[in-house]
Design an enzyme around this catalytic site. Structure first.
Site, PDB file in Angstrom:
ATOM      1  N   GLU A 261      39.046  53.542  35.159  1.00 32.60           N
ATOM      2  CA  GLU A 261      37.657  53.426  34.695  1.00 32.60           C
ATOM      3  C   GLU A 261      37.331  54.530  33.680  1.00 32.60           C
ATOM      4  OE1 GLU A 261      34.574  52.434  37.593  1.00 32.60           O
ATOM      5  OE2 GLU A 261      33.431  54.134  36.822  1.00 32.60           O
TER       6      GLU A 261
ATOM      7  N   GLY B 296      23.055  48.856  39.804  1.00 33.62           N
ATOM      8  CA  GLY B 296      22.659  49.991  38.966  1.00 33.62           C
ATOM      9  C   GLY B 296      21.614  50.827  39.678  1.00 33.62           C
ATOM     10  N   ASP B 297      21.506  52.075  39.248  1.00 33.71           N
ATOM     11  CA  ASP B 297      20.503  52.967  39.847  1.00 33.71           C
ATOM     12  C   ASP B 297      19.427  53.278  38.816  1.00 33.71           C
ATOM     13  OD1 ASP B 297      21.683  53.282  42.387  1.00 33.71           O
ATOM     14  OD2 ASP B 297      23.211  54.550  41.456  1.00 33.71           O
TER      15      ASP B 297
ATOM     16  N   GLU C  45      24.198  45.248  55.443  1.00 38.32           N
ATOM     17  CA  GLU C  45      24.855  45.599  54.192  1.00 38.32           C
ATOM     18  C   GLU C  45      26.057  44.688  53.917  1.00 38.32           C
ATOM     19  OE1 GLU C  45      26.883  49.264  54.011  1.00 38.32           O
ATOM     20  OE2 GLU C  45      26.581  49.421  51.852  1.00 38.32           O
TER      21      GLU C  45
ATOM     22  N   GLN D  48      33.325  52.047  46.076  1.00 40.33           N
ATOM     23  CA  GLN D  48      32.893  53.406  45.769  1.00 40.33           C
ATOM     24  C   GLN D  48      34.045  54.339  46.144  1.00 40.33           C
ATOM     25  OE1 GLN D  48      31.421  55.529  44.168  1.00 40.33           O
ATOM     26  NE2 GLN D  48      29.304  55.331  44.862  1.00 40.33           N
TER      27      GLN D  48
ATOM     28  N   LYS E  39      39.743  61.322  31.501  1.00 36.79           N
ATOM     29  CA  LYS E  39      40.851  62.282  31.368  1.00 36.79           C
ATOM     30  C   LYS E  39      42.124  61.643  31.922  1.00 36.79           C
ATOM     31  CE  LYS E  39      38.195  66.503  31.391  1.00 36.79           C
ATOM     32  NZ  LYS E  39      36.830  66.143  31.760  1.00 36.79           N
TER      33      LYS E  39
HETATM   34  P1  FAD Z   1      23.435  45.715  44.980  1.00 36.42           P
HETATM   35  O1  FAD Z   1      24.504  44.816  45.432  1.00 36.42           O
HETATM   36  O2  FAD Z   1      22.275  45.125  44.271  1.00 36.42           O
HETATM   37  O3  FAD Z   1      22.929  46.564  46.240  1.00 36.42           O
HETATM   38  C1  FAD Z   1      22.004  47.634  46.077  1.00 36.42           C
HETATM   39  C2  FAD Z   1      21.368  47.906  47.441  1.00 36.42           C
HETATM   40  O4  FAD Z   1      20.538  46.817  47.787  1.00 36.42           O
HETATM   41  C3  FAD Z   1      22.384  48.035  48.574  1.00 36.42           C
HETATM   42  O5  FAD Z   1      21.884  48.966  49.495  1.00 36.42           O
HETATM   43  C4  FAD Z   1      22.389  46.647  49.183  1.00 36.42           C
HETATM   44  O6  FAD Z   1      22.783  46.664  50.543  1.00 36.42           O
HETATM   45  C5  FAD Z   1      20.938  46.249  49.017  1.00 36.42           C
HETATM   46  N1  FAD Z   1      20.737  44.793  48.903  1.00 36.42           N
HETATM   47  C6  FAD Z   1      21.526  43.893  48.289  1.00 36.42           C
HETATM   48  N2  FAD Z   1      21.002  42.653  48.383  1.00 36.42           N
HETATM   49  C7  FAD Z   1      19.833  42.796  49.072  1.00 36.42           C
HETATM   50  C8  FAD Z   1      18.814  41.892  49.492  1.00 36.42           C
HETATM   51  N3  FAD Z   1      18.901  40.582  49.237  1.00 36.42           N
HETATM   52  N4  FAD Z   1      17.740  42.392  50.173  1.00 36.42           N
HETATM   53  C9  FAD Z   1      17.641  43.712  50.440  1.00 36.42           C
HETATM   54  N5  FAD Z   1      18.591  44.630  50.078  1.00 36.42           N
HETATM   55  C10 FAD Z   1      19.674  44.166  49.401  1.00 36.42           C
HETATM   56  N6  FAD Z   1      26.117  52.212  38.137  1.00 36.42           N
HETATM   57  C11 FAD Z   1      25.749  52.154  36.833  1.00 36.42           C
HETATM   58  O7  FAD Z   1      24.585  52.397  36.508  1.00 36.42           O
HETATM   59  N7  FAD Z   1      26.685  51.805  35.859  1.00 36.42           N
HETATM   60  C12 FAD Z   1      27.970  51.511  36.159  1.00 36.42           C
HETATM   61  O8  FAD Z   1      28.763  51.209  35.272  1.00 36.42           O
HETATM   62  C13 FAD Z   1      28.383  51.582  37.515  1.00 36.42           C
HETATM   63  N8  FAD Z   1      29.659  51.282  37.891  1.00 36.42           N
HETATM   64  C14 FAD Z   1      29.999  51.274  39.220  1.00 36.42           C
HETATM   65  C15 FAD Z   1      31.293  50.878  39.588  1.00 36.42           C
HETATM   66  C16 FAD Z   1      31.662  50.832  40.927  1.00 36.42           C
HETATM   67  C17 FAD Z   1      33.054  50.376  41.302  1.00 36.42           C
HETATM   68  C18 FAD Z   1      30.733  51.222  41.936  1.00 36.42           C
HETATM   69  C19 FAD Z   1      31.128  51.218  43.384  1.00 36.42           C
HETATM   70  C20 FAD Z   1      29.442  51.626  41.591  1.00 36.42           C
HETATM   71  C21 FAD Z   1      29.058  51.641  40.225  1.00 36.42           C
HETATM   72  N9  FAD Z   1      27.762  51.987  39.841  1.00 36.42           N
HETATM   73  C22 FAD Z   1      27.401  51.943  38.502  1.00 36.42           C
HETATM   74  C23 FAD Z   1      26.768  52.435  40.830  1.00 36.42           C
HETATM   75  C24 FAD Z   1      25.958  51.259  41.422  1.00 36.42           C
HETATM   76  O9  FAD Z   1      25.276  50.574  40.408  1.00 36.42           O
HETATM   77  C25 FAD Z   1      24.972  51.852  42.428  1.00 36.42           C
HETATM   78  O10 FAD Z   1      25.656  52.487  43.472  1.00 36.42           O
HETATM   79  C26 FAD Z   1      23.935  50.895  42.977  1.00 36.42           C
HETATM   80  O11 FAD Z   1      22.992  51.632  43.762  1.00 36.42           O
HETATM   81  C27 FAD Z   1      24.500  49.833  43.888  1.00 36.42           C
HETATM   82  O12 FAD Z   1      25.092  48.860  43.163  1.00 36.42           O
HETATM   83  P2  FAD Z   1      25.479  47.433  43.806  1.00 36.42           P
HETATM   84  O13 FAD Z   1      26.128  46.703  42.725  1.00 36.42           O
HETATM   85  O14 FAD Z   1      26.129  47.584  45.103  1.00 36.42           O
HETATM   86  O15 FAD Z   1      23.979  46.863  44.021  1.00 36.42           O
END
Ligand code: FAD
Length: 295
Positions: free
Chosen positions: A17, A108-109, A160, A178, A274
Site C-alpha cells: 500500500e 473513511g474517517d 460488527e 487493519q 518506503k
Molecule cells: P464501514 O464499513 O462503513 O464501517 C464504519 C463503522 O460503521 C464500523 O464501526 C461499522 O461496524 C459500522 N457500520 C457499518 N455498517 C453499519 C450499519 N448499517 N449501521 C450501523 N453501523 C454500521 N481511510 C481513508 O480515509 N482512506 C483510505 O485510503 C483508507 N484505506 C484503508 C485501508 C484499509 C485496508 C483499512 C483497514 C482501513 C483504511 N482506511 C482508510 C480507514 C477506514 O476508512 C476507517 O477505519 C473507517 O473508520 C472504517 O472504514 P470501513 O470501510 O470499515 O467503514
C-alpha cells in the site's frame, strides 16, 4: 487483471500500500521505492484516498502513473466521507474508462479539522458504496476493510461482523484487515468471519514499527490497535531509531512467518511509501518474489 483473478491463481498474495505524496520530492521518493520493490513482484499495489479535492485527485494521478510507468496491478481506495453520489459516480466512471477495475471501498474517517461537510446525498457506510459501485459497473472487483481487534464505532463485536457480512453480501470480493500485532487476533477474526458465513479471502494487514514516534502516530491513526507488552518491551530496549526499525522488522517478519505457516490467503504491507522494511521481511522469510506462490 482484477484482484479476484489474481487471488484465483495465487496461493498467497503479497500486496503493497502507498499513499499519494504531497510534494515533488515525495513523488520522486515514492517512485524510487516502487523501483526498489518491483523485483519482489507484488501481486498488486494499492493507493490510499483522502477525502477532499486535491487529495482525491492525487489518488487518481498516482493510480494512472503506476499504470503508465509499471506493469503493476493498481487498486484505488475510495471512501464515502465527504463525497456526493455524483462525485463518487464520476470517480468510478473515470477509473472504468481507464481500465482500472479494482477498488477498495471504505467508509473513511471524517477529517479532524471538520472542514469537510458530509454530502447530503452521499453514502454513510461502505456497504452502500459497495452496492453503488457494483450496480454501476459490475465488472469492478471490490475489496473492503476488516478489523481483527474491532472497529471503535461498533463496540458490539457481534453486530460488527454482521456489518462486515453485509459488505460481502453487497458484492465485496475480498477483505483486507487493519494492521495488527498479535496474530491470535487475526486468527480469531477469521474464525468469527467463517462462523458468520463470510467465506471471502481475508488478507492480513501488516505494518512494522519503525520508529518510536511512528508507533505513536500509528496507534492514533489505526484506532483501537493494541500493542502487545512483548512488542513494547522489544521497542523500549532499542536505543536508536535504527535499532527500533531492526526490532520492528523482526517482529513483523515473525508475524508474517507464522501467518504463512498457517495458510494465510494474503499479506498486505502498509509500506508508508518506503521500501527497506518490506524487502528485509521478504529476505528474512526466504521469499525472493511473490510469484513463487502462483498456483
Ligand atoms: P464501514 O464499513 O462503513 O464501517 C464504519 C463503522 O460503521 C464500523 O464501526 C461499522 O461496524 C459500522 N457500520 C457499518 N455498517 C453499519 C450499519 N448499517 N449501521 C450501523 N453501523 C454500521 N481511510 C481513508 O480515509 N482512506 C483510505 O485510503 C483508507 N484505506 C484503508 C485501508 C484499509 C485496508 C483499512 C483497514 C482501513 C483504511 N482506511 C482508510 C480507514 C477506514 O476508512 C476507517 O477505519 C473507517 O473508520 C472504517 O472504514 P470501513 O470501510 O470499515 O467503514
Amino acid at each position: 487483471m482484477t484482484v479476484k483473478e489474481i487471488l484465483d491463481k495465487t496461493r498467497i498474495t503479497f500486496s503493497f500500500e502507498f499513499f499519494p505524496p504531497k510534494t515533488e520530492q515525495g513523488w520522486d521518493n515514492l517512485f524510487h521505492s516502487i523501483a526498489d520493490l518491483m523485483p519482489l513482484k507484488p501481486s498488486w499495489v494499492s493507493v490510499t484516498y483522502g477525502a477532499g479535492g486535491s487529495t482525491r485527485d492525487r489518488t487518481h494521478d498516482l493510480i494512472m502513473r503506476i499504470k503508465k510507468e509499471t506493469d503493476l496491478t493498481a487498486v484505488a481506495h475510495l471512501t464515502c466521507v465527504g463525497s456526493s453520489r455524483e462525485e463518487i459516480a464520476d470517480i468510478v466512471d473515470r477509473y472504468v474508462e481507464n481500465n482500472i477495475l479494482n477498488i477498495l471501498a471504505l467508509g473513511g474517517d471524517p477529517p479532524k479539522d471538520a472542514t469537510l461537510k458530509p454530502a447530503q446525498d452521499g453514502f454513510r457506510y461502505a456497504t452502500e458504496l459497495v452496492e453503488f459501485i457494483k450496480s454501476r459497473h459490475s465488472q469492478i472487483c471490490i475489496g473492503v476493510a476488516g478489523f481483527p481487534e474491532g472497529h471503535p464505532a461498533t463496540p458490539n463485536r457481534l453486530l460488527e461482523i454482521e456489518y462486515l457480512k453485509a459488505k460481502v453480501d453487497a458484492g465485496a470480493d475480498y477483505i483486507i484487515t487493519q494492521l495488527f500485532f498479535d496474530n491470535r487476533d487475526f486468527y480469531d477474526f477469521c474464525e468469527r468471519c467463517r462462523l458468520s458465513g463470510i467465506d471471502s479471502p481475508i488478507i492480513a494487514g501488516i505494518m512494522p514499527v519503525l520508529t518510536k514516534k511512528g508507533m505513536y502516530r500509528m496507534v492514533d491513526l489505526a484506532a483501537g490497535v493494541r500493542l502487545p507488552a512483548r512488542l513494547l518491551k522489544l521497542v523500549s530496549r532499542a536505543d536508536s531509531d535504527d535499532y527500533v526499525a531492526k526490532a520492528g522488522v523482526h517482529w513483523a517478519s515473525e508475524q508474517v512467518r507464522d501467518l504463512l505457516d498457517n495458510d494465510v490467503r494474503g499479506i498486505h504491507f502498509y509500506t508508508l511509501n518506503k521500501s527497506p522494511a518490506t524487502i528485509q521481511i521478504y529476505e528474512s522469510l526466504g521469499v525472493r518474489t511473490s510469484e513463487q506462490f502462483l498456483l
